[in-house]
Write a protein that holds these residues in place. Structure first.
Motif, PDB file in Angstrom:
ATOM      1  N   SER A  50      41.487  39.544  37.686  1.00  0.00           N
ATOM      2  CA  SER A  50      42.911  39.498  38.019  1.00  0.00           C
ATOM      3  C   SER A  50      43.730  39.216  36.767  1.00  0.00           C
ATOM      4  O   SER A  50      44.831  39.704  36.612  1.00  0.00           O
ATOM      5  N   GLN A  51      43.157  38.432  35.843  1.00  0.00           N
ATOM      6  CA  GLN A  51      43.913  38.160  34.619  1.00  0.00           C
ATOM      7  C   GLN A  51      43.946  39.370  33.701  1.00  0.00           C
ATOM      8  O   GLN A  51      44.794  39.473  32.828  1.00  0.00           O
ATOM      9  N   VAL A 103      43.303  42.719  42.813  1.00  0.00           N
ATOM     10  CA  VAL A 103      42.059  42.208  43.371  1.00  0.00           C
ATOM     11  C   VAL A 103      42.284  41.675  44.789  1.00  0.00           C
ATOM     12  O   VAL A 103      43.245  40.965  45.044  1.00  0.00           O
ATOM     13  N   GLN A 105      43.744  31.850  46.284  1.00  0.00           N
ATOM     14  CA  GLN A 105      45.087  32.393  46.363  1.00  0.00           C
ATOM     15  C   GLN A 105      46.101  31.534  45.619  1.00  0.00           C
ATOM     16  O   GLN A 105      47.055  32.047  45.059  1.00  0.00           O
ATOM     17  N   GLU A 106      45.839  30.224  45.597  1.00  0.00           N
ATOM     18  CA  GLU A 106      46.810  29.373  44.908  1.00  0.00           C
ATOM     19  C   GLU A 106      46.631  29.411  43.400  1.00  0.00           C
ATOM     20  O   GLU A 106      47.580  29.241  42.645  1.00  0.00           O
ATOM     21  N   LEU A 107      45.383  29.621  42.949  1.00  0.00           N
ATOM     22  CA  LEU A 107      45.153  29.597  41.504  1.00  0.00           C
ATOM     23  C   LEU A 107      45.325  30.966  40.873  1.00  0.00           C
ATOM     24  O   LEU A 107      45.647  31.082  39.695  1.00  0.00           O
ATOM     25  N   LEU A 108      45.086  32.019  41.631  1.00  0.00           N
ATOM     26  CA  LEU A 108      45.074  33.357  41.054  1.00  0.00           C
ATOM     27  C   LEU A 108      46.008  34.272  41.834  1.00  0.00           C
ATOM     28  O   LEU A 108      46.262  34.044  43.003  1.00  0.00           O
ATOM     29  N   ASP A 109      46.466  35.319  41.150  1.00  0.00           N
ATOM     30  CA  ASP A 109      47.376  36.247  41.816  1.00  0.00           C
ATOM     31  C   ASP A 109      46.573  37.343  42.521  1.00  0.00           C
ATOM     32  O   ASP A 109      46.472  38.456  42.033  1.00  0.00           O
ATOM     33  N   VAL A 110      45.983  36.993  43.653  1.00  0.00           N
ATOM     34  CA  VAL A 110      45.152  37.948  44.375  1.00  0.00           C
ATOM     35  C   VAL A 110      45.460  37.867  45.861  1.00  0.00           C
ATOM     36  O   VAL A 110      46.044  36.904  46.321  1.00  0.00           O
ATOM     37  N   ALA A 111      45.070  38.909  46.593  1.00  0.00           N
ATOM     38  CA  ALA A 111      45.193  38.858  48.046  1.00  0.00           C
ATOM     39  C   ALA A 111      43.851  38.429  48.615  1.00  0.00           C
ATOM     40  O   ALA A 111      42.817  38.656  47.998  1.00  0.00           O
ATOM     41  N   SER A 148      53.701  36.055  36.570  1.00  0.00           N
ATOM     42  CA  SER A 148      52.450  35.440  37.007  1.00  0.00           C
ATOM     43  C   SER A 148      51.284  35.708  36.056  1.00  0.00           C
ATOM     44  O   SER A 148      50.512  34.833  35.766  1.00  0.00           O
ATOM     45  N   GLY A 182      48.425  37.166  36.356  1.00  0.00           N
ATOM     46  CA  GLY A 182      47.090  36.907  36.898  1.00  0.00           C
ATOM     47  C   GLY A 182      46.934  35.537  37.523  1.00  0.00           C
ATOM     48  O   GLY A 182      46.014  35.309  38.269  1.00  0.00           O
ATOM     49  N   SER A 183      47.843  34.615  37.235  1.00  0.00           N
ATOM     50  CA  SER A 183      47.681  33.318  37.877  1.00  0.00           C
ATOM     51  C   SER A 183      48.449  33.339  39.193  1.00  0.00           C
ATOM     52  O   SER A 183      49.421  34.072  39.352  1.00  0.00           O
ATOM     53  N   GLY A 184      47.988  32.538  40.131  1.00  0.00           N
ATOM     54  CA  GLY A 184      48.587  32.596  41.455  1.00  0.00           C
ATOM     55  C   GLY A 184      49.704  31.606  41.652  1.00  0.00           C
ATOM     56  O   GLY A 184      50.162  31.410  42.752  1.00  0.00           O
ATOM     57  N   PHE A 228      52.836  32.050  43.670  1.00  0.00           N
ATOM     58  CA  PHE A 228      52.671  32.126  45.122  1.00  0.00           C
ATOM     59  C   PHE A 228      53.374  30.964  45.796  1.00  0.00           C
ATOM     60  O   PHE A 228      53.909  31.110  46.888  1.00  0.00           O
ATOM     61  N   ARG A 250      55.992  31.241  48.857  1.00  0.00           N
ATOM     62  CA  ARG A 250      55.744  30.537  50.106  1.00  0.00           C
ATOM     63  C   ARG A 250      56.913  29.626  50.463  1.00  0.00           C
ATOM     64  O   ARG A 250      57.267  29.484  51.622  1.00  0.00           O
ATOM     65  N   LYS A 307      50.745  38.340  51.835  1.00  0.00           N
ATOM     66  CA  LYS A 307      50.997  39.188  50.671  1.00  0.00           C
ATOM     67  C   LYS A 307      50.797  40.629  51.118  1.00  0.00           C
ATOM     68  O   LYS A 307      49.797  40.950  51.745  1.00  0.00           O
ATOM     69  N   ALA A 361      50.570  43.167  49.016  1.00  0.00           N
ATOM     70  CA  ALA A 361      49.730  43.833  48.019  1.00  0.00           C
ATOM     71  C   ALA A 361      48.987  42.731  47.272  1.00  0.00           C
ATOM     72  O   ALA A 361      49.385  41.575  47.319  1.00  0.00           O
ATOM     73  N   PRO A 362      47.892  43.099  46.578  1.00  0.00           N
ATOM     74  CA  PRO A 362      47.119  42.056  45.902  1.00  0.00           C
ATOM     75  C   PRO A 362      47.908  41.230  44.902  1.00  0.00           C
ATOM     76  O   PRO A 362      47.703  40.043  44.804  1.00  0.00           O
ATOM     77  N   THR A 363      48.836  41.836  44.166  1.00  0.00           N
ATOM     78  CA  THR A 363      49.580  41.010  43.229  1.00  0.00           C
ATOM     79  C   THR A 363      50.952  40.694  43.806  1.00  0.00           C
ATOM     80  O   THR A 363      51.541  41.491  44.530  1.00  0.00           O
ATOM     81  N   LEU A 364      51.443  39.514  43.441  1.00  0.00           N
ATOM     82  CA  LEU A 364      52.715  39.052  43.958  1.00  0.00           C
ATOM     83  C   LEU A 364      53.843  39.970  43.577  1.00  0.00           C
ATOM     84  O   LEU A 364      54.744  40.235  44.354  1.00  0.00           O
ATOM     85  N   ARG A 365      53.783  40.460  42.337  1.00  0.00           N
ATOM     86  CA  ARG A 365      54.871  41.290  41.846  1.00  0.00           C
ATOM     87  C   ARG A 365      54.969  42.543  42.705  1.00  0.00           C
ATOM     88  O   ARG A 365      56.054  42.941  43.127  1.00  0.00           O
ATOM     89  N   ASN A 366      53.822  43.160  42.987  1.00  0.00           N
ATOM     90  CA  ASN A 366      53.832  44.343  43.831  1.00  0.00           C
ATOM     91  C   ASN A 366      54.351  44.029  45.223  1.00  0.00           C
ATOM     92  O   ASN A 366      55.126  44.790  45.781  1.00  0.00           O
TER      93      ASN A 366
END
Lengths: 464, 484
Positions: A20-21, A26, A40-46, B152, B154-156, B159, B163, B173, B175-180
């Motif tokens: 993800s980085q 992802v 989800q809180e640490l990484l930008d993923v679904a 972001s 890559g870091s969450g 989020f 929220r 979400k 999409a997988p990334t917040l920006r999307n």
């Protein structure tokens, strides 16, 4: 790229973080909502909660439109089923973690039917890594490139080492040995050193070298080394089984101490020539009575990090020449590196290196594709191997005339079976395999990423 | 507390607001409104100055946790509504700073409660800005910031921002990334907005009016640009378009995403949307029958009733008739509809239909448990189990909701207004609707209240938009303690 990762455990999380980085989309699937929340809180993923081998769950994670599915749950069967299903749904590539030695062997038969692009076996990879370290005990880490012809080795400068107190430009004879100091790690900070850099005691250096010259390199550095002839292994898991088989093949005496009687019996059947002891490997008396004082190397491979650490420290204390420790929670590495635990093997990092290099090679659309990748210096830098199969503007130009980004180094060039550790006058050519060393975080996908701007020539930017 | 990270986020937030104000500046230039031009110019200057200053800060080593997310959202909203009110104050259209803030809060929280006695006296550019705050506040300023600024990497951690700003008990979400995800939300929002503007222009409404009325519809805000609200456009076609689009903007946006992804069937099965549409149609019918004697024709009564129910349920607050003059049952039914409002994940306010749904379902499960103590029956929604912590979250929200109502009610009572005025003003502000009953009905406005009440109502609007907890946590000492 769209990537789905099934299983949010140790390997799954490491992979999720790295991928993800690097900017991929992802989606993580796991049946435990608590680990998903952390991700989800640490990484930008679904995240998707559920069993990754269910069609409904895979559809919810949009596997049908994804480029890659990585199955890294604890169950081999589940992983294979996930991949089979993903291929049927239309996922382009799949990677499965398969650990069971028996499955691992029969996978060659099944790989095509399962549609697997790659199967990874962290335990076997870890065993191989340990085996290679035992071949040259002074090295803390060995990574091989260019199909094994070039290596990056890590070494700690202990007292009496002739390098201590020298500046790099004074080490001309090192170059004759076809070796180059790529990275110096001091107090947890890494440097890609220039000629004026002065080496001190306690520095951890990474050297690029010709694989055939490693023994000569050690001799030259005045580091005494003797062949490992007997190894004690504490903990008889899968890594131990793979490792013992490799060692026995190389005629090394192996003693495995395993707590569980059933497992010990199974090991003893599988490894005819090894000595299997049924007992608690953390018991000092047992270790001493089994001759740990006389052994050449101690490898701690139990499932519990703390036990491995304690036993390895005990080994260091009574003077075992080489200890290798398996660690799962690598976050704490810097804490115990100060306590003499210097050679550490982590299956999850080995696995994620392998997968990340595969993903980068997939993501790379233009020439010069990634053929191998490994993280070095505790994950603070990475070495990436490229194969140059196209005409590019940076070819045939002496390295000293190329405008490389800061802190990026060309560590080795392999040209028709010959390893060149490059100097300023060497140049890259079409058909070469090139090893680049760079700090982590730059995410180098392409040879072009190593140059400051479009035109690789030094001073080109000012002229325009 | 990672103050640097919070400052940087807020800096970007102010830059976004400043950038959007340029459009209002353009309107002022086109209509040659000197006072407004100066007011916008000065505010933009201040916003860009502070914004650039804050975004220049070095990020530092600290991370962003849930509490930083809550603080950013709460502080961010207070600040953007403050700066959003400055143009009204500087230009002199609203000479009192508190009133200007009230108007701006009412805009950003998509309430639509106004202290202006004569809306038409405002300059065109002020009207534009006032309606535009609805559009921006509806989907969320932070969501917009997340869509535009690549924060972001890559870091969450961002989020936590999403929220804290998104309405509803849980966040999906898209999409997988917040920006999307943020980009998808805004894309759907913008497309719906454009369609509505086109439909209004086709029906003969002037372009400027269409744009502004659409802003107020899309954000489910309800600032009208005429004193008579939407009644100023007598065409049934125009009223119907606005009524339908209000209802559409009150639907959870994930439903639209599902439809776009070709899963229309799953979208239709969404329990919250079904409840929302069911309540809307049933209430429309009840009110239409109730007001039938007043208007004579059923089609007329039905249109008026549908418009008003849609307007109140989505918490927009437009009016095509003075419902203050309707029979008691219709008036009170409208106030009741205010409480639960629109769907989660929409631009609407209120306690959200999904909470009502969970509440009803868990009550039903409770009652069955009393009859058959050993029966296992989990609360289900859309084929999935509603987890116990989500249910208790809904209970906690409703408890906090009730308590804020009680405290605000007592504070408002100092103004000696009738019970009807006080309660309906409170309900209309807290749920982000706008008009209430009696003095604050569609024909009235909020200028009748004292400064204290205006302040209380402004805070209620913010509490309502941010769903209580982010703002409430701002006053909790443990958020500010150095060591957690």
């Amino acid at each position: 790229m769209k990537i789905v990762i099934v299983g949010d455990g140790k390997v799954g999380f490491t992979l999720t973080k790295q991928l993800s980085q690097e900017g991929h989309d992802v989606v993580v699937i796991d049946s435990n909502p608590n680990v998903l929340r952390t991700s989800q809180e640490l990484l930008d993923v679904a995240v998707v909660e559920g069993n990754g081998a269910y069609v409904s769950v895979q559809l919810e994670a949009n596997v049908q439109t994804s480029d890659l599915l990585i199955a890294a749950t604890s169950g081999d069967e589940v992983n294979m089923l996930c991949c089979l299903l993903a291929r049927k749904l239309g996922c382009k590539h799949t990677i499965a973690r398969v650990r069971e030695p028996a499955y691992d062997q029969q996978l060659r038969l099944l790989k095509e039917e399962l549609g697997l692009s790659l199967s990874i076996n962290p335990e076997r990879a870890a065993a191989r890594e340990i085996f290679r370290l035992l071949q040259f005990p002074p090295f803390l880490k060995r990574d091989s490139f260019a199909r094994g012809r070039a290596e990056l080795v890590e070494l700690k400068l202990k007292e009496n080492n002739p390098l201590i107190g020298k500046r790099l430009f004074e080490l001309g004879d090192l170059k004759e040995l076809n070796a180059l100091i790529c990275i110096v790690e001091r107090y947890g900070e890494i440097t890609i050193p220039s000629g004026n850099f002065k080496l001190l005691e306690g520095d951890k250096i990474t050297i690029a070298a010709d694989a055939a010259e490693l023994a000569r390199l050690l001799r030259h550095l005045n580091i005494s080394t003797h062949k490992t002839q007997s190894v004690h292994i504490v903990g008889g898991g899968r890594i131990a089984e793979y490792l013992a088989a490799m060692l026995l093949k190389a005629h090394v005496r192996v003693t495995i101490i395993e707590r569980d009687l059933v497992r010990a019996e199974a090991l003893s059947l599988a490894l005819e020539d090894a000595l299997i002891i049924n007992g608690d490997g953390t018991d000092q008396e047992l270790l001493l009575s089994e001759g740990i004082k006389q052994t050449d190397a101690l490898v701690t491979l139990t499932g519990i990090d703390e036990e491995n650490l304690i036993v390895s420290m005990f080994g260091n204390y009574i003077g075992v020449p080489k200890t290798i420790t398996k660690i799962n929670r690598t976050e704490y590495y810097s804490v115990f590196a100060n306590m003499g635990i210097d050679t550490v093997v982590s299956p999850k990092l080995l696995t994620s290196d392998e997968i990340v290099s595969y993903v980068r090679a997939m993501a790379n659309t233009s020439g010069g594709s990634v053929t191998a990748l490994c993280t070095i210096a505790e994950g603070k830098a990475e070495a990436i191997e490229f194969f140059i199969n196209e005409d590019a503007p940076y070819l045939d130009i002496p390295l000293k005339a190329l405008a490389l980004k800061e802190e990026i180094l060309v560590a080795a060039i392999l040209r028709s079976r010959k390893v060149i550790i490059p100097k300023g006058n060497d140049s890259m050519q079409k058909g070469d395999t090139v090893v680049i060393v760079a700090p982590t975080g730059d995410a180098i996908f392409d040879m072009r990423d190593i140059f400051i701007n479009e035109n690789p020539k030094l001073g080109a930017a000012e002229k325009e | 507390m990672n103050i640097r990270a919070i400052s940087i986020y807020i800096g970007y937030l102010l830059l976004v607001e400043g950038a959007f104000m340029f459009a209002a500046l353009g309107v002022a230039a086109i209509y040659q409104e000197r006072a407004s031009l100066v007011a916008f110019l000065m505010t933009i200057g201040v916003l860009l100055f502070i914004g650039l200053l804050l975004t220049r800060l070095r990020r530092g080593p600290g991370r962003v946790y849930a509490r930083e997310g809550f603080v950013t959202v709460a502080l961010g909203w207070v600040l953007i509504s403050f700066f959003g009110g400055l143009p009204f104050y500087i230009s002199g259209y609203i000479p009192n700073l508190l009133d200007a803030w009230f108007e701006s809060v009412s805009g950003f929280t998509t309430t639509g409660a106004s202290i202006l006695k004569d809306v038409e006296a405002l300059s065109q550019s002020m009207l534009y800005w006032r309606s535009f705050t609805h559009w921006l506040g509806g989907m969320g300023v932070l969501v917009f910031m997340l869509a535009v600024v690549p924060l972001s990497k890559g870091s969450g951690e961002t989020f936590h921002l999403l929220r804290a700003e998104s309405p509803g008990p849980s966040v999906d979400k898209l999409a997988p990334t917040l920006r999307n995800s943020a980009q998808i939300l805004y894309a759907i929002y913008i497309v719906l907005t454009i369609i509505q503007v086109l439909l209004l222009v086709l029906g003969g409404m002037p372009f400027f009016d269409s744009l502004l009325n659409t802003f107020a519809t899309a954000g489910t805000g309800g600032f009208a640009i005429k004193n008579a609200s939407i009644a100023a456009y007598p065409s049934p076609y125009l009223q119907l378009v606005i009524a339908v689009f209000m209802a559409l903007f009150g639907v959870n946006f994930t439903v639209y995403h599902l439809i776009l992804a070709g899963q229309g069937r799953a979208a239709l099965k969404n329990g919250e949307v079904r409840l929302y549409i069911g309540i809307m149609l049933f209430s429309t019918l009840l009110i239409a029958l109730n007001i039938l004697p007043q208007y004579g024709s059923f089609s007329k009564a039905a249109l008026l009733s549908f418009f008003q129910v849609s307007s109140i349920m989505t918490t927009t607050g437009f009016a095509t008739a003075d419902f203050n003059l309707w029979p008691q049952f219709s008036r009170y039914l409208l106030v009741v509809l205010m409480i639960f409002g629109a769907c989660a994940g929409s631009t609407g306010g209120g306690a959200k239909q999904v909470r009502l749904l969970i509440l009803l379902k868990s009550l039903k499960a409770r009652m069955q448990m009393m009859l058959r103590p050993r029966a296992v029956n989990p609360v289900r929604m859309d084929g999935k189990q509603v987890k116990e912590d989500m249910i208790s979250g809904v209970y906690a929200f409703m408890a906090a909701y009730a308590m804020i109502c009680i405290v605000s009610f007592l504070l408002l009572s100092f103004d000696n207004k009738s019970m009807e005025t006080t309660l309906s003003a409170l309900a209309a502000c807290f749920n982000n609707i706008g008009p209430g009953l009696d003095l604050v009905g569609p024909a009235g406005n909020y200028s009748v209240f004292s400064p204290l009440s205006k302040f209380v109502l402004s805070i209620d609007m913010l509490l309502g938009r941010l769903e209580i907890f982010p703002l409430l946590l701002l006053f909790s000492p443990s958020v500010w303690r150095r060591r957690a």
